[in-house]
Design a protein around this motif. Sequence first.
Motif, PDB file in Angstrom:
ATOM      1  N   GLY A  37       0.822  -1.194   0.000  1.00  0.00           N
ATOM      2  CA  GLY A  37       0.000   0.000   0.000  1.00  0.00           C
ATOM      3  C   GLY A  37       0.856   1.243   0.000  1.00  0.00           C
ATOM      4  O   GLY A  37       2.079   1.186  -0.149  1.00  0.00           O
ATOM      5  N   GLU A  51      -2.518   3.275   3.209  1.00  0.00           N
ATOM      6  CA  GLU A  51      -3.760   3.501   2.467  1.00  0.00           C
ATOM      7  C   GLU A  51      -3.731   2.679   1.197  1.00  0.00           C
ATOM      8  O   GLU A  51      -2.662   2.317   0.709  1.00  0.00           O
ATOM      9  CB  GLU A  51      -3.908   4.977   2.086  1.00  0.00           C
ATOM     10  CG  GLU A  51      -4.275   5.875   3.226  1.00  0.00           C
ATOM     11  CD  GLU A  51      -4.500   7.307   2.763  1.00  0.00           C
ATOM     12  OE1 GLU A  51      -5.287   7.986   3.434  1.00  0.00           O
ATOM     13  OE2 GLU A  51      -3.905   7.742   1.771  1.00  0.00           O
ATOM     14  N   HIS A  52      -4.924   2.425   0.629  1.00  0.00           N
ATOM     15  CA  HIS A  52      -5.053   1.673  -0.624  1.00  0.00           C
ATOM     16  C   HIS A  52      -4.268   0.369  -0.519  1.00  0.00           C
ATOM     17  O   HIS A  52      -3.371   0.095  -1.295  1.00  0.00           O
ATOM     18  CB  HIS A  52      -4.588   2.507  -1.814  1.00  0.00           C
ATOM     19  CG  HIS A  52      -5.145   3.883  -1.825  1.00  0.00           C
ATOM     20  ND1 HIS A  52      -6.490   4.153  -1.998  1.00  0.00           N
ATOM     21  CD2 HIS A  52      -4.554   5.087  -1.630  1.00  0.00           C
ATOM     22  CE1 HIS A  52      -6.691   5.447  -1.944  1.00  0.00           C
ATOM     23  NE2 HIS A  52      -5.537   6.048  -1.710  1.00  0.00           N
ATOM     24  N   THR A  54      -3.499  -3.714  -0.254  1.00  0.00           N
ATOM     25  CA  THR A  54      -3.827  -5.065  -0.687  1.00  0.00           C
ATOM     26  C   THR A  54      -3.190  -6.013   0.319  1.00  0.00           C
ATOM     27  O   THR A  54      -1.985  -5.928   0.568  1.00  0.00           O
ATOM     28  CB  THR A  54      -3.289  -5.368  -2.090  1.00  0.00           C
ATOM     29  OG1 THR A  54      -3.806  -4.406  -3.008  1.00  0.00           O
ATOM     30  CG2 THR A  54      -3.670  -6.777  -2.538  1.00  0.00           C
ATOM     31  N   GLN A  64      -8.761  -6.183  -0.398  1.00  0.00           N
ATOM     32  CA  GLN A  64      -8.515  -4.756  -0.588  1.00  0.00           C
ATOM     33  C   GLN A  64      -9.043  -3.996   0.626  1.00  0.00           C
ATOM     34  O   GLN A  64     -10.135  -4.279   1.094  1.00  0.00           O
ATOM     35  CB  GLN A  64      -9.209  -4.261  -1.861  1.00  0.00           C
ATOM     36  CG  GLN A  64      -8.757  -4.958  -3.123  1.00  0.00           C
ATOM     37  CD  GLN A  64      -7.317  -4.651  -3.473  1.00  0.00           C
ATOM     38  OE1 GLN A  64      -6.862  -3.519  -3.341  1.00  0.00           O
ATOM     39  NE2 GLN A  64      -6.582  -5.662  -3.903  1.00  0.00           N
ATOM     40  N   ARG A  65      -8.248  -3.057   1.108  1.00  0.00           N
ATOM     41  CA  ARG A  65      -8.665  -2.227   2.244  1.00  0.00           C
ATOM     42  C   ARG A  65      -8.327  -0.768   1.936  1.00  0.00           C
ATOM     43  O   ARG A  65      -7.324  -0.490   1.288  1.00  0.00           O
ATOM     44  CB  ARG A  65      -7.963  -2.659   3.518  1.00  0.00           C
ATOM     45  CG  ARG A  65      -8.201  -4.132   3.862  1.00  0.00           C
ATOM     46  CD  ARG A  65      -7.596  -4.464   5.215  1.00  0.00           C
ATOM     47  NE  ARG A  65      -7.669  -5.879   5.502  1.00  0.00           N
ATOM     48  CZ  ARG A  65      -8.714  -6.511   5.991  1.00  0.00           C
ATOM     49  NH1 ARG A  65      -9.813  -5.845   6.243  1.00  0.00           N
ATOM     50  NH2 ARG A  65      -8.674  -7.809   6.225  1.00  0.00           N
ATOM     51  N   LYS A  66      -9.164   0.144   2.444  1.00  0.00           N
ATOM     52  CA  LYS A  66      -8.906   1.568   2.233  1.00  0.00           C
ATOM     53  C   LYS A  66      -7.724   2.056   3.063  1.00  0.00           C
ATOM     54  O   LYS A  66      -6.861   2.785   2.587  1.00  0.00           O
ATOM     55  CB  LYS A  66     -10.134   2.397   2.577  1.00  0.00           C
ATOM     56  CG  LYS A  66     -11.237   2.296   1.572  1.00  0.00           C
ATOM     57  CD  LYS A  66     -12.353   3.255   1.948  1.00  0.00           C
ATOM     58  CE  LYS A  66     -13.438   3.206   0.904  1.00  0.00           C
ATOM     59  NZ  LYS A  66     -14.498   4.166   1.197  1.00  0.00           N
ATOM     60  N   LYS A  67      -7.716   1.677   4.342  1.00  0.00           N
ATOM     61  CA  LYS A  67      -6.687   2.174   5.260  1.00  0.00           C
ATOM     62  C   LYS A  67      -6.509   1.166   6.377  1.00  0.00           C
ATOM     63  O   LYS A  67      -7.467   0.521   6.785  1.00  0.00           O
ATOM     64  CB  LYS A  67      -7.113   3.519   5.848  1.00  0.00           C
ATOM     65  CG  LYS A  67      -6.032   4.229   6.635  1.00  0.00           C
ATOM     66  CD  LYS A  67      -6.507   5.567   7.167  1.00  0.00           C
ATOM     67  CE  LYS A  67      -6.379   6.600   6.077  1.00  0.00           C
ATOM     68  NZ  LYS A  67      -6.586   7.966   6.569  1.00  0.00           N
TER      69      LYS A  67
END
Length: 84
Positions: A37, A51-52, A54, A64-67
């Motif tokens: 990320g 952030e962003h 994997t 997938q995660r935002k943060k």
Amino acid sequence: MSEPSPPSDTLLPLELVDRCIGSAIWVVMSGSREFEGTLVGFDDYVNMVLEHVTEYNADGTTIQRKKMLLNGTNIAMLIPGGKQ
């Protein structure tokens, strides 16, 4: 007697991590998980905010995660530039 200072061309570990803020980074955790990320920040214990993200698991799945916040105690290896 004082400790000798490192040569001026030496890059200390936290300096390297600091230079990676805003860039892609690949984090290998102790265990079977890996994360890729953008490094947002970190502290003196190398707890990291990405952030962003994997998340790669040992069974081949990805999430997938935002943060997310990674605990520095469990980080085994950091690779600047991501998992190319």
